[in-house]
Design an enzyme around this catalytic site. Structure first.
Site, PDB file in Angstrom:
ATOM      1  CB  CYS A   1      -1.836   7.303   0.883  1.00 58.38           C
ATOM      2  SG  CYS A   1      -3.516   5.877   1.972  1.00 58.38           S
TER       3      CYS A   1
ATOM      4  CD  GLU B   1      -3.158  -1.223   0.732  1.00 66.08           C
ATOM      5  OE1 GLU B   1      -3.248  -0.036  -0.619  1.00 66.08           O
ATOM      6  OE2 GLU B   1      -4.162  -2.234   0.226  1.00 66.08           O
TER       7      GLU B   1
HETATM    8  P1  NAD Z   1       9.130   4.612   4.130  1.00 66.28           P
HETATM    9  O1  NAD Z   1       8.837   4.562   2.878  1.00 66.28           O
HETATM   10  O2  NAD Z   1       9.754   5.691   3.891  1.00 66.28           O
HETATM   11  O3  NAD Z   1       8.570   3.314   5.038  1.00 66.28           O
HETATM   12  C1  NAD Z   1       7.610   2.575   5.172  1.00 66.28           C
HETATM   13  C2  NAD Z   1       7.587   1.472   6.059  1.00 66.28           C
HETATM   14  O4  NAD Z   1       8.479   0.812   6.042  1.00 66.28           O
HETATM   15  C3  NAD Z   1       8.852   1.991   7.828  1.00 66.28           C
HETATM   16  O5  NAD Z   1       8.802   0.967   8.879  1.00 66.28           O
HETATM   17  C4  NAD Z   1      10.192   2.013   7.280  1.00 66.28           C
HETATM   18  O6  NAD Z   1      10.987   1.633   8.296  1.00 66.28           O
HETATM   19  C5  NAD Z   1       9.989   0.995   6.504  1.00 66.28           C
HETATM   20  N1  NAD Z   1      11.292   0.714   5.602  1.00 66.28           N
HETATM   21  C6  NAD Z   1      12.052   1.215   5.313  1.00 66.28           C
HETATM   22  N2  NAD Z   1      12.535   0.821   4.660  1.00 66.28           N
HETATM   23  C7  NAD Z   1      12.924  -0.240   4.271  1.00 66.28           C
HETATM   24  C8  NAD Z   1      13.551  -1.762   3.570  1.00 66.28           C
HETATM   25  N3  NAD Z   1      14.489  -1.517   2.719  1.00 66.28           N
HETATM   26  N4  NAD Z   1      12.916  -2.684   4.216  1.00 66.28           N
HETATM   27  C9  NAD Z   1      12.159  -3.151   4.711  1.00 66.28           C
HETATM   28  N5  NAD Z   1      11.664  -2.217   5.873  1.00 66.28           N
HETATM   29  C10 NAD Z   1      11.849  -0.358   5.612  1.00 66.28           C
HETATM   30  O7  NAD Z   1       7.102   5.486   4.792  1.00 66.28           O
HETATM   31  P2  NAD Z   1       7.078   6.299   5.133  1.00 66.28           P
HETATM   32  O8  NAD Z   1       7.294   8.331   5.285  1.00 66.28           O
HETATM   33  O9  NAD Z   1       6.625   6.066   6.294  1.00 66.28           O
HETATM   34  O10 NAD Z   1       5.389   6.686   4.954  1.00 66.28           O
HETATM   35  C11 NAD Z   1       5.136   8.063   4.525  1.00 66.28           C
HETATM   36  C12 NAD Z   1       4.845   6.879   3.094  1.00 66.28           C
HETATM   37  O11 NAD Z   1       3.370   6.392   3.087  1.00 66.28           O
HETATM   38  C13 NAD Z   1       3.284   7.652   1.874  1.00 66.28           C
HETATM   39  O12 NAD Z   1       4.312   7.556   0.766  1.00 66.28           O
HETATM   40  C14 NAD Z   1       2.267   7.656   1.731  1.00 66.28           C
HETATM   41  O13 NAD Z   1       1.854   8.119   0.870  1.00 66.28           O
HETATM   42  C15 NAD Z   1       2.760   5.805   2.191  1.00 66.28           C
HETATM   43  N6  NAD Z   1       0.963   5.618   2.283  1.00 66.28           N
HETATM   44  C16 NAD Z   1       0.067   4.321   1.765  1.00 66.28           C
HETATM   45  C17 NAD Z   1      -1.005   4.005   2.444  1.00 66.28           C
HETATM   46  C18 NAD Z   1      -1.689   3.298   1.742  1.00 66.28           C
HETATM   47  O14 NAD Z   1      -2.356   2.404   1.860  1.00 66.28           O
HETATM   48  N7  NAD Z   1      -1.536   3.151   0.404  1.00 66.28           N
HETATM   49  C19 NAD Z   1      -1.285   4.482   3.822  1.00 66.28           C
HETATM   50  C20 NAD Z   1      -0.612   5.326   4.540  1.00 66.28           C
HETATM   51  C21 NAD Z   1       1.013   6.237   4.036  1.00 66.28           C
END
Ligand code: NAD
Length: 476
Positions: free
Chosen positions: A281, A247
């Protein structure tokens, strides 16, 4: 803020036990820029133990006992409701959202647990049962890793753990390092609800995610976050063909038609863009406006902005909290500066609030166009770029013209006409005269293009937490 809340520290949960660590990392309160609490840095030995416990839970009979699983999920929902005050305060403190919104998130999540407790998995009989007895049903996938973002941490965690456990899978939950505390506290509260290994919570800084996605014990990853991280998680899962649900980010367009009813629609449109300080999002992130109505609509939306109260979540009447972290605050500031440098005009807002905290006024920009970062990228903050159009086809083309495809909306007084335009918007969720609304958790949440892979929630979410299985007996 009380003394206790300013030094919040919670345990991970591994194999049914609280798990401390020799190392902790700081969690910042975005309303004060001071340390809100500390979270354990998961060690390699703890990862090994959690994996072993998840595999053991996967093999135990408990997760296949539908009645016990349903009862536990209902109890988990009750635990969230019973502890809404505490969980909401932790959530508000680390995430920044107003206390009422934090309470809403916890209670909304409790409803997800009750929903999945009662949801029956799909089962389809094959043939008429005379020559053979056959059925297509679902079976658990195995240990499931749930990785969440910082914007709605409790809801994202529950949207992953509830279908996964309902489908018979043990879950390892890894919250964002920006907002681990509410998930850790929820894990502590749910420790008594599930047998050891069924729900574990591990916390750590960003290097923890790749360590977990690399583990062969994990058979399914469900992750919410940015597109870039989603691609890394997908690649990590490909090595041993883990199932993956993603997501990811969105850059949702809202197209206002020439019969847009400003008096009725300005407020819901504004809220669709600025809910959770624009950090959802599915916030409306690009607004396409008929050129001849830009000034009037901008003024109307600015009047709604003037009714908002930006401030710490603790303050009564606050409708918008701070940006969740400094990096996000800096990014949103840069996007506004880039737009202004390229010719956009600030209708309202655009300023950081004086004093501590990552507070920003709700910002409306007009004169925006493709080529400005605030239009091309996901801004994920309290900014609403207005993009004028003269030809509707051009607006639809631009709305569809990004790598994203999470949501989109069309707004107009003639509902049938708005629906007809909406049918040309290519995204996973398309709304008419609203944006982001729905019958969650019964409706799926799914993006197309780079916004995601697969779906969460509803029966589709339960299926995504399951593998298929055909049972076939020859009766001849
Ligand atoms: P992010 O991608 O930086 O991090 C998300 C998660 O992934 C965190 O827990 C992080 O620690 C982890 N992570 C980071 N690198 C990783 C790796 N290499 N392997 C595994 N895990 C890893 O995102 P963010 O800044 O925390 O969140 C904001 C983003 O989330 C925005 O783009 C937003 O649109 C999206 N979002 C999407 C939805 C949806 O349902 N489509 C809902 C809420 C937020």
């Amino acid at each position: 803020m009380t003394e206790t809340i300013s030094t919040m520290t919670y345990s991970q949960v591994i194999d049914g036990q609280p798990a401390e660590s020799a190392d902790y990392f700081d969690v910042i309160n975005p309303a004060t820029e001071r340390i809100a609490g500390r979270a354990p840095q998961c060690t390699d030995e703890q990862i090994d133990r959690a994996m072993a416990a998840a595999v053991a839970a996967s093999r135990s009979g408990w997760l296949r006992d539908k009645a016990k699983v349903a009862e536990a999920l209902h109890r988990a929902g009750q635990v969230l409701s019973d502890n809404v005050d505490e969980l909401a305060e932790v959530l508000m403190t680390e995430q920044g959202k107003p206390l009422e919104a934090a309470r809403g998130e916890v209670l909304f999540s409790a409803a997800f647990l009750h929903y999945f407790a009662d949801l029956e998995p799909a089962s389809t009989p094959l043939g008429d049962g005379t020559a053979a007895r056959g059925v297509v049903r679902t079976q658990p996938i195995g240990p499931t890793l749930a990785i969440t973002a910082w914007n709605i941490p409790i809801n994202l965690a529950v949207a992953k753990l509830a279908p996964a456990i309902a489908a018979g899978n043990p879950v390892i939950l890894k919250p964002s390092p920006y907002t681990p505390l509410s998930t850790l506290r929820m894990g502590e509260l749910l420790r008594e609800v599930f047998p050891p290994g069924v729900l574990q919570v591990l916390s750590g800084t960003d290097e923890l995610g790749p360590k977990l996605t690399a583990r062969p014990e994990i058979r399914k990853i469900t992750m919410t976050g940015s597109v870039g991280t989603g691609a890394k998680v997908y690649a990590a899962g490909a090595k041993d063909l883990k199932r993956v649900t993603l997501e990811l980010g969105g850059n949702d367009a809202a197209i206002l038609l020439d019969d847009y009813d400003a008096a009725a629609m300005n407020e819901p449109l504004f809220m669709a863009a600025f809910a959770n300080t624009g950090q959802l999002c599915i916030c409306a992130k690009r607004i396409y406006v008929p050129a001849e109505r830009v000034d009037e609509i901008a003024e109307g939306l600015a009047a709604v902005a003037a009714t908002m109260k930006v401030g710490p979540g603790t303050e009564p009447g606050v409708t918008m909290g701070p940006l969740q972290n400094k990096a996000q605050y800096d990014k949103v500031t840069e996007l506004i500066e880039d737009a202004v440098a390229k010719g956009a005009t600030v209708v309202t807002g655009g300023q950081r609030l004086p004093g501590e905290g990552y507070f920003m006024e709700p910002t409306i920009l007009k004169g925006c166009r493709p080529g400005m970062r605030v239009v091309d990228e996901e801004q994920f903050g309290p900014v609403m770029p207005l993009i004028a159009y003269t030809e509707l086809d051009e607006a639809v083309e631009q709305a569809n013209g990004t790598e994203f495809g999470l949501g989109g909306s069309v707004w107009g007084a003639d509902v049938e006409r708005a629906e007809s335009v909406a049918s040309r918007v290519y995204s996973g969720m398309v709304w008419v005269n609203c944006h982001g609304e729905g019958q969650y958790p019964a409706q799926p949440f799914a993006g197309v293009k780079s916004s995601g892979l697969g779906a969460e929630l509803g029966p589709w979410g339960l299926n995504a937490a399951s593998d298929l299985r055909v049972d076939y007996t020859n009766l001849g």
